[in-house]
Design a protein around this motif. Structure first.
Motif, PDB file in Angstrom:
ATOM      1  N   ASP A  11      -3.366  -1.750  -3.623  1.00  5.47           N
ATOM      2  CA  ASP A  11      -2.426  -2.685  -3.723  1.00  5.47           C
ATOM      3  C   ASP A  11      -3.145  -3.941  -2.795  1.00  5.47           C
ATOM      4  OD1 ASP A  11      -0.938  -4.983  -3.172  1.00  5.47           O
ATOM      5  OD2 ASP A  11       0.882  -3.471  -3.247  1.00  5.47           O
ATOM      6  N   CYS A  12      -3.613  -4.703  -2.358  1.00  5.18           N
ATOM      7  CA  CYS A  12      -4.323  -5.740  -1.331  1.00  5.18           C
ATOM      8  C   CYS A  12      -3.563  -6.857  -0.900  1.00  5.18           C
ATOM      9  CB  CYS A  12      -5.470  -6.364  -2.450  1.00  5.18           C
ATOM     10  SG  CYS A  12      -6.669  -5.018  -2.903  1.00  5.18           S
ATOM     11  N   LEU A  14      -0.238  -5.788   1.038  1.00  7.10           N
ATOM     12  CA  LEU A  14       0.998  -4.903   1.392  1.00  7.10           C
ATOM     13  C   LEU A  14       1.169  -4.822   3.343  1.00  7.10           C
ATOM     14  CD1 LEU A  14       2.484  -1.839  -0.656  1.00  7.10           C
ATOM     15  CD2 LEU A  14       2.109  -1.183   2.136  1.00  7.10           C
ATOM     16  N   THR A  66       7.027   3.102   5.156  1.00  6.98           N
ATOM     17  CA  THR A  66       5.544   2.718   3.889  1.00  6.98           C
ATOM     18  C   THR A  66       4.794   3.855   3.027  1.00  6.98           C
ATOM     19  OG1 THR A  66       5.725   1.260   5.710  1.00  6.98           O
ATOM     20  CG2 THR A  66       4.171   1.057   3.757  1.00  6.98           C
ATOM     21  N   MET A  70       5.076   3.506  -0.791  1.00  5.12           N
ATOM     22  CA  MET A  70       4.100   3.560  -2.245  1.00  5.12           C
ATOM     23  C   MET A  70       3.994   4.521  -2.981  1.00  5.12           C
ATOM     24  SD  MET A  70       1.346   2.472   1.379  1.00  5.12           S
ATOM     25  CE  MET A  70      -0.345   2.882   0.331  1.00  5.12           C
ATOM     26  N   ILE A  75       1.244   3.683  -5.786  1.00  2.00           N
ATOM     27  CA  ILE A  75       0.093   2.642  -5.303  1.00  2.00           C
ATOM     28  C   ILE A  75      -0.991   3.555  -4.400  1.00  2.00           C
ATOM     29  CG2 ILE A  75      -0.462   1.455  -3.500  1.00  2.00           C
ATOM     30  CD1 ILE A  75       2.260   0.015  -4.652  1.00  2.00           C
ATOM     31  N   LYS A  77      -3.937   3.383  -2.284  1.00  2.00           N
ATOM     32  CA  LYS A  77      -4.177   3.108  -1.180  1.00  2.00           C
ATOM     33  C   LYS A  77      -3.374   1.666  -1.035  1.00  2.00           C
ATOM     34  CE  LYS A  77      -8.439   3.008   1.314  1.00  2.00           C
ATOM     35  NZ  LYS A  77      -9.384   4.490   1.018  1.00  2.00           N
ATOM     36  N   ALA A  78      -3.603   0.793   0.421  1.00  5.35           N
ATOM     37  CA  ALA A  78      -3.436  -0.918   0.362  1.00  5.35           C
ATOM     38  C   ALA A  78      -3.788  -0.819   1.436  1.00  5.35           C
ATOM     39  CB  ALA A  78      -1.567  -0.818   0.751  1.00  5.35           C
ATOM     40  N   ILE A  80      -3.867  -3.910   4.322  1.00  7.41           N
ATOM     41  CA  ILE A  80      -2.981  -3.781   4.644  1.00  7.41           C
ATOM     42  C   ILE A  80      -3.263  -4.904   6.117  1.00  7.41           C
ATOM     43  CG2 ILE A  80      -1.234  -2.045   4.492  1.00  7.41           C
ATOM     44  CD1 ILE A  80      -1.434  -0.970   7.433  1.00  7.41           C
ATOM     45  N   PHE A  99      -4.691   3.178   3.809  1.00  2.77           N
ATOM     46  CA  PHE A  99      -4.320   2.364   4.672  1.00  2.77           C
ATOM     47  C   PHE A  99      -6.367   2.133   4.296  1.00  2.77           C
ATOM     48  CE2 PHE A  99      -0.744   3.915   5.412  1.00  2.77           C
ATOM     49  CZ  PHE A  99       0.218   3.131   4.819  1.00  2.77           C
ATOM     50  N   SER A 222      -1.615 -12.350  -5.119  1.00  2.00           N
ATOM     51  CA  SER A 222      -0.258 -12.439  -3.977  1.00  2.00           C
ATOM     52  C   SER A 222       0.422 -13.114  -3.995  1.00  2.00           C
ATOM     53  CB  SER A 222      -1.123 -11.890  -2.763  1.00  2.00           C
ATOM     54  OG  SER A 222      -1.489 -13.248  -2.548  1.00  2.00           O
TER      55      SER A 222
END
Length: 288
Positions: A11-12, A14, A66, A70, A75, A77-78, A80, A99, A222
């Motif tokens: 997720d690019c 979050l 958080t 995820m 998810i 990896k994010a 942030i 992250f 996004s």
């Protein structure tokens, strides 16, 4: 086949909330806000656009909270925003594999900001930098000379820059985020990887044309619920743009993960496009 399960989504966009009260999210550009509804009633600057802004409630540890959200939604990896505070440092220390970090930047600060980027990159290992052009104070356009030191820095560090493009959600002027401004930047910095954020509307067709033209220009989804992804973007992802469209959410800023993932089931992507959209393109562009 539809949306695949257990793909390990990246997720690019979050965020990790700092507290239950999130009214400080638009402190940086609050002086640009003139309407009383935004100033007096909104807990996030584009609240009129979102039906149900997620309520994070109280958590003893928002970093752990958080990650739990995820995990519920696959998810892996994010990406942030890095803030020089305890939350960001704990996220990096506790969950280094979950992250990656991008640094929000202010082009008005000139070389002071360039030096800050390089310092934090050396300390953290940034995956990107970002600018919200309409949210700078004063506003700085995508192709303004104040942006060029940041672009040069991103090229030197070999990291992408994320740029909000299209009409901004907050009730502030849009001129700085016109998609046409990207053309000059992509021409002058052919090695610069640019990832568009926040829709590019109403110029999404132009965004597609520019992605066809410029190899290092990308688009992330996004701040859009999947049911509202622009048709031009879906069509492009299913054809010549399978390598260019990157999944990004907007949790917890404006969309819940439940809303995003339930909508996602109905996005008409081709089977072979799903892994690229949900994971592979982000892994390649941001070196995750």
């Amino acid at each position: 086949m539809g949306m695949p399960k257990d793909i390990g989504i990246i997720d690019c966009m979050l965020g990790i909330p700092e507290a239950e009260d999130r009214s400080d999210w638009f402190t940086a550009f609050r002086p640009l806000i003139k309407d009383e509804q935004t100033l007096q009633q909104f807990s996030m600057p584009a609240q009129y656009m979102f039906k149900d802004v997620p309520q994070t409630g109280h958590a003893d540890d928002y970093v752990q909270w958080t990650v739990e959200q995820m995990d519920k939604h696959g998810i892996a990896k994010a990406l942030i925003g890095w803030n020089e505070n305890d939350t960001s440092r704990r996220a990096k220390a506790m969950y280094p594999d979950r992250f990656a970090f991008e640094l929000p930047c202010d082009p008005n600060k000139g070389m002071e900001e360039v030096r800050r980027i390089k310092r934090i990159h050396a300390e953290v290992g940034l995956s990107a930098i970002s600018v919200f052009p309409a949210g700078t104070l004063p506003q700085v356009a995508i192709n303004h000379k104040y942006m060029f030191p940041l672009y040069a820095c991103a090229v030197e560090l070999d990291i992408p820059i994320l740029l909000n493009v299209g009409i901004p959600g907050p009730r502030i002027p849009m001129e700085t985020q016109k998609v046409e401004h990207l053309d000059e930047v992509c021409w002058f910095f052919p090695d610069l990887k640019i990832v568009m954020r926040h829709g590019a509307e109403p110029w999404e067709a132009l965004a597609v044309k520019l992605m066809l033209k410029w190899p290092n220009l990308y688009y992330s989804t996004s701040a859009f619920a999947p049911k509202h992804y622009p048709k031009a973007i879906i069509d492009y992802a299913n054809t010549r743009g399978a390598e260019k469209i990157i999944y990004a959410g907007y949790f917890p800023m404006g969309l819940s993960l439940e809303r995003i993932m339930s909508d996602m089931e109905n996005v008409p992507l081709k089977d072979e496009v799903w892994p690229k959209f949900l994971r592979d393109n982000a892994a390649r562009v941001f070196k995750l």
